[in-house]
Design a protein around this motif. Structure first.
Motif, short mmCIF file in Angstrom:
data_model
loop_
_atom_site.label_atom_id
_atom_site.label_comp_id
_atom_site.label_asym_id
_atom_site.label_seq_id
_atom_site.Cartn_x
_atom_site.Cartn_y
_atom_site.Cartn_z
N THR A 1 0.83 -1.21 0.00
CA THR A 1 0.00 0.00 0.00
C THR A 1 0.87 1.26 0.00
N HIS B 1 2.16 6.51 -6.88
CA HIS B 1 1.10 7.38 -7.40
C HIS B 1 1.54 8.84 -7.33
N ILE C 1 -4.79 4.59 -12.88
CA ILE C 1 -5.16 3.37 -12.15
C ILE C 1 -5.08 3.62 -10.64
N GLY C 2 -3.98 4.24 -10.20
CA GLY C 2 -3.84 4.55 -8.78
C GLY C 2 -4.89 5.54 -8.30
N ARG D 1 -8.09 3.71 -7.80
CA ARG D 1 -7.97 2.95 -6.55
C ARG D 1 -8.22 3.86 -5.35
N HIS D 2 -7.62 5.06 -5.36
CA HIS D 2 -7.81 5.99 -4.24
C HIS D 2 -9.25 6.46 -4.15
N ILE E 1 -11.92 4.75 -5.02
CA ILE E 1 -12.67 3.63 -4.45
C ILE E 1 -12.42 3.55 -2.95
N MET E 2 -11.17 3.77 -2.54
CA MET E 2 -10.87 3.74 -1.10
C MET E 2 -11.56 4.90 -0.37
N TRP F 1 -11.90 -1.30 0.30
CA TRP F 1 -10.48 -1.68 0.28
C TRP F 1 -9.67 -0.98 1.37
N SER G 1 -5.43 -4.68 -3.45
CA SER G 1 -5.74 -3.66 -4.45
C SER G 1 -4.47 -2.91 -4.87
N ALA G 2 -3.54 -2.72 -3.95
CA ALA G 2 -2.28 -2.06 -4.29
C ALA G 2 -1.47 -2.93 -5.25
N ALA H 1 -3.14 -2.86 -8.64
CA ALA H 1 -2.92 -1.57 -9.31
C ALA H 1 -1.51 -1.52 -9.91
#
Length: 110
Positions: free
Chosen positions: A4, A11, A67-68, A71-72, A74-75, A80, A89-90, A93
């Protein structure tokens, strides 16, 4: 360092790299739109290895940053956030970033 942390640092690094890469992109865009000669100059420039490498790097950092960023987001929505799902997820990604980078290389050089 956990996955993570690596994903988060990468990122941020890709965000800084995008800032500097965009100077080249904006210059090439401006030059290519200035005249027919400018367009031919930029077109010829992009046939060289260095320019293709810069384009590949720019597309690669853009892809991972996107992509990152997803992911952020969504977090931020509350998913996640647990240790196991966050690490997974990390890793996903980062793997998708590598795949996107390879695909960008194939697209540019083939």
């Amino acid at each position: 360092m956990p996955a993570t942390a690596k994903a988060s640092i990468f990122h941020r690094v890709t965000g800084v790299a995008l800032f500097f890469a965009l100077t080249f992109v904006i210059w090439a865009w401006s030059e290519s739109l200035s005249s027919a000669e400018g367009f031919e100059f930029v077109k010829g420039l992009f046939s060289g290895f260095i320019a293709k490498f810069i384009a590949w790097g720019t597309i690669s950092v853009l892809a991972y940053h996107l992509i990152g960023g997803i992911r952020h987001i969504i977090m931020d929505m509350g998913h996640w956030e647990e240790l196991e799902s966050g690490n997974l997820s990390a890793k996903i990604a980062m793997a998708l970033g590598v795949v996107a980078s390879v695909l960008a290389g194939v697209w540019i050089w083939c």
